[in-house]
Design an enzyme around this catalytic site. Structure first.
Site, PDB file in Angstrom:
ATOM      1  CE  LYS A 106      86.922  64.133  30.569  1.00 28.81           C
ATOM      2  NZ  LYS A 106      85.493  64.438  30.617  1.00 28.81           N
TER       3      LYS A 106
ATOM      4  CG  ASP B 121      86.694  59.840  30.428  1.00 29.85           C
ATOM      5  OD1 ASP B 121      86.249  59.610  29.301  1.00 29.85           O
ATOM      6  OD2 ASP B 121      86.256  60.725  31.191  1.00 29.85           O
TER       7      ASP B 121
HETATM    8  O1  C5P Z   1      84.403  53.602  32.366  1.00 34.54           O
HETATM    9  P1  C5P Z   1      83.952  54.399  33.540  1.00 34.54           P
HETATM   10  O2  C5P Z   1      83.864  53.577  34.791  1.00 34.54           O
HETATM   11  O3  C5P Z   1      84.724  55.661  33.743  1.00 34.54           O
HETATM   12  O4  C5P Z   1      82.468  54.887  33.218  1.00 34.54           O
HETATM   13  C1  C5P Z   1      81.568  55.282  34.210  1.00 34.54           C
HETATM   14  C2  C5P Z   1      80.172  54.864  33.820  1.00 34.54           C
HETATM   15  O5  C5P Z   1      79.715  55.666  32.728  1.00 34.54           O
HETATM   16  C3  C5P Z   1      80.079  53.442  33.333  1.00 34.54           C
HETATM   17  O6  C5P Z   1      79.738  52.598  34.391  1.00 34.54           O
HETATM   18  C4  C5P Z   1      78.978  53.474  32.312  1.00 34.54           C
HETATM   19  O7  C5P Z   1      77.754  53.265  32.967  1.00 34.54           O
HETATM   20  C5  C5P Z   1      78.988  54.887  31.810  1.00 34.54           C
HETATM   21  N1  C5P Z   1      79.584  55.006  30.469  1.00 34.54           N
HETATM   22  C6  C5P Z   1      78.827  54.629  29.362  1.00 34.54           C
HETATM   23  N2  C5P Z   1      79.384  54.740  28.113  1.00 34.54           N
HETATM   24  C7  C5P Z   1      80.633  55.235  27.953  1.00 34.54           C
HETATM   25  C8  C5P Z   1      81.394  55.634  29.064  1.00 34.54           C
HETATM   26  C9  C5P Z   1      80.847  55.520  30.315  1.00 34.54           C
HETATM   27  O8  C5P Z   1      77.685  54.194  29.483  1.00 34.54           O
HETATM   28  N3  C5P Z   1      81.135  55.334  26.713  1.00 34.54           N
END
Ligand code: C5P
Length: 310
Positions: free
Chosen positions: A18, A144
């Site tokens: 993406k 994501d």
């Molecule tokens: O959800 P995921 O593990 O892919 O996200 C990676 C990091 O990005 C999370 O640990 C978080 O710190 C940050 N994040 C965030 N807000 C979001 C998406 C991700 O702070 N909406």
């Protein structure tokens, strides 16, 4: 008459990358995440995933890419474990992953692999869960991941895990530049902290979606509010990102930006010839460039139904 169901023992599926056409960060949330508004777009660049049933229990990941972990820290492995445990599936599964999407490059490669594993297992074991019931598994894996169950041009709200397809879908040539520099998403979000309270909501994505998206002026509204933090996190990239943007725009890009938390950059083009020229020019400047297209919601659904017989 009893129904004969074919149970294939393996499936090969694409896991598309993406880009984020725009990202607005609205604030921090109680759960430690950030409240976002983003415009997701599936592109044709993809990893390949082959899933094969095994008699022995467990999930085995095979991947030759040196940066890809093969244990449960890999989202694709966790996706398979979670779903197999939940559905009480017998035996195990082997995942063969061929990486093409740059790793930690803001293109959602790991999340897409995980979503593709969920959808492929749903087919392989004929669970018939579909995207709606896979959503709960997807959002537990990462913010994501749910987008990759849907595909096309879509609005992401909340942590980015509440995804709404847009009626209008973007059709464009896409040039992606792999900056060869992994950037940690968590680190980029951590850097945002101090900036948040000062910012006013610009409604950039709403304004873009309501425009006709036909020209540079409508794309100029879009911003990636993670870019500043990404370049603070990776200051060595600031110059190269500027150079790449200049080349892409110089070759006629409708829009050139950084995807997600970086570091991959992309250019959107109407004309294939211009996209080809942009690939040549960026390669001549020493960058790794990939040319592809946007994948619409319809295109994404067709890929899954044609290849997997639904
Ligand atoms: O959800 P995921 O593990 O892919 O996200 C990676 C990091 O990005 C999370 O640990 C978080 O710190 C940050 N994040 C965030 N807000 C979001 C998406 C991700 O702070 N909406």
């Amino acid at each position: 008459m009893s129904r004969i169901t074919r149970r294939p023992s393996f499936l090969t599926v694409p896991a598309f990358a993406k880009i984020n056409l725009g990202i607005e960060v609205l604030g921090s949330r109680q759960d430690g995440y950030h409240e976002l508004r983003t415009l997701f777009q599936t592109i044709s660049l993809h990893d390949d995933i082959e899933l094969r049933r095994r008699r022995a229990p467990g999930v085995v990941l095979r991947c030759e890419h040196p940066l890809i972990p093969r244990d449960e820290t890999n989202l694709a492995v966790r996706a398979a474990r979670d779903l197999m445990r939940h559905a009480g599936l017998p035996g195990g599964v082997e995942i063969r992953l061929t990486k093409r999407i740059p790793v930690a490059g803001g293109l959602g490669g790991g999340s897409s692999d995980a979503a593709a594993v969920l959808m492929a297992l749903d087919r392989l074991f004929e669970l018939d869960l579909g995207p709606a019931r896979l959503h709960a598994f997807a959002r537990r894996l990462g913010a994501d991941v749910p987008f990759f169950l849907l595909g096309g041009t879509a609005l992401g709200l909340g942590r980015g895990d509440e995804v709404y397809p847009l009626e209008k879908q973007l059709r464009a040539e896409v040039v992606v530049i792999d900056m060869g520099r992994p950037v940690s998403t968590a680190a980029v979000f951590r850097r945002l902290g101090a900036q948040l309270t000062l910012k006013e909501n610009g409604y950039t994505i709403f304004r873009f979606v309501s425009s006709d998206w036909g020209d540079r002026a409508s794309f100029r509204i879009l911003t990636n509010e993670l870019e500043r933090s990404a370049l603070e996190e990776a200051p060595d990239l600031a110059d190269t990102v500027r150079r790449v943007r200049r080349i892409l725009v110089g070759e006629g890009a409708l829009f050139a930006g950084m995807s997600g938390s970086g570091s991959s950059c992309f250019g959107l083009f109407i004309e294939r010839a211009a996209a080809r020229r942009a690939v040549k020019a960026t390669r001549a400047a020493g960058f790794a460039a990939h040319r592809g297209r946007t994948v619409t919601l319809g295109g994404f659904r067709r890929t899954w139904s044609l290849r997997f017989g639904r």
